[in-house]
Design a protein around this motif. Sequence first.
Motif, PDB file in Angstrom:
ATOM      1  N   ALA A   1       0.827  -1.207   0.000  1.00 10.62           N
ATOM      2  CA  ALA A   1       0.000   0.000   0.000  1.00 10.62           C
ATOM      3  C   ALA A   1       0.863   1.260   0.000  1.00 10.62           C
ATOM      4  N   ALA A   2       1.955   1.245   0.786  1.00  8.56           N
ATOM      5  CA  ALA A   2       2.836   2.416   0.840  1.00  8.56           C
ATOM      6  C   ALA A   2       3.537   2.644  -0.494  1.00  8.56           C
ATOM      7  N   LEU A   3       3.984   1.577  -1.136  1.00  4.54           N
ATOM      8  CA  LEU A   3       4.645   1.709  -2.437  1.00  4.54           C
ATOM      9  C   LEU A   3       3.689   2.261  -3.486  1.00  4.54           C
ATOM     10  N   ARG A   4       2.450   1.756  -3.474  1.00  5.04           N
ATOM     11  CA  ARG A   4       1.465   2.271  -4.443  1.00  5.04           C
ATOM     12  C   ARG A   4       1.178   3.748  -4.176  1.00  5.04           C
ATOM     13  N   ARG A   5       1.053   4.094  -2.904  1.00  2.93           N
ATOM     14  CA  ARG A   5       0.752   5.487  -2.553  1.00  2.93           C
ATOM     15  C   ARG A   5       1.900   6.406  -2.968  1.00  2.93           C
ATOM     16  N   ALA A   6       3.128   5.913  -2.865  1.00  4.50           N
ATOM     17  CA  ALA A   6       4.290   6.703  -3.271  1.00  4.50           C
ATOM     18  C   ALA A   6       4.526   6.655  -4.778  1.00  4.50           C
TER      19      ALA A   6
END
Length: 426
Positions: free
Chosen positions: A278-283
């Motif tokens: 989720a963090a990678l997608r958000r970034a």
Amino acid sequence: MTHILITAAGSHGDIAPYTGVGARLRAAGHEVALATHDSYAPLVRAAGLEFRRLPADPRTRRADPEDATEQARRPPAPGGTRALMRQAAAFVKELGGGIADAARDDTDLLLLSATTAPLGHHLAEARGIPSLELPLVPAAPTGDFAPVVSGGRSLGRWGNRAAGRLSLRVIDRLYADAAREMRARLGLPAATPRTVRRRAEAAGRPVLYGFSEVLVPRPSDWRTGLDVVGNWWPWHAPDDRLPPVVEDFLAAGPPPVFIGFGSMAGGEGERLSALAAAALRRAKVRGILQSGWAGLTTRHTSADDDLLTIGEVPHALLFPRMSAVVHHCGAGTAAAGVRAGVPTVPVPVTADQPFWAARLAALGVATAPIPFKDLSTDHAVARLAHAITQATAAPARRDHATAAAHRLATEDGAGEVLKAAERLLA
């Protein structure tokens, strides 16, 4: 021909650097054995070293909730420090017999990791052979900083030194039972770990520290004989390549972000995998998850061509291909990120990891550390994504990382061990 025995115990990061040291000694014509746990036998033999077994393997015991080495990697529960010490002492006691068994009659020199040194010195005394301590983290008391396990917060020069002396006494207590049994087994007169340690200090016994002054300058108040020589890098074959699936992934888009927690966070793979994805997608970046003991995997995330899960691969080959690395900040992994010249997002869990995380941030090669416990909060995804964006989008941070990597490239830590070993053998 001289015979050298290296002893090292703990997790992968506690063992792998000594394969590089051993390979360098072997290339200089010495016969080298590395005594460690069964899980690392392939690693040792691949480096061309003789494997000798040490008991108390953390990887085969970590499923036991009462296991000392697994519990030692978690922050202690309130009131749990005493129980943790008992468990760690049991681990050390089991280790002692294995170290005594690992040394053959033809051993000419003992090279000792931080975990094995308090036991190995008794063995060296009984055999009448030289020994050399090779710790991976600073351990001698100093006014320059507090003990590495204290979280990196300075207590002032007097307080730092006092805390450093206290930490040594804690280690003495931890090894007391094992040392008593070992000395009796070896036919040595009774002596406490503190007595043995003070004899070594009074004699000026040399200690070589396997980290770089790029991260930790040699303390100004250390005695002569305590030397910082540079990192010892895990051995890998000169013709090693990344697996084809990794090369294909790297070729399919911009450099990804690495996320891995090494030997930390066992059993939390599903939660951490979802959070990382989720963090990678958000970034808006691609990512490589290294499974490690946590068991990170893309299996628990939605199908995504921008994520890849990998097992063990040499950080020396992988990290230079990343846009940033997110990890627990063990000593070796922290140094590998600096060596690769890429920015770091530190997520320290316990022990010396907050110390290294703070050092990376102070050097300008890392974002502000995110304590691992903060990955359990409601804002964990947003916080990790923000840190990843900071690491990948700030040219100054990458410039600092590149400059630090150039400095590390001038060091030859294993070569310094070779020089010291040959002086002792002479």
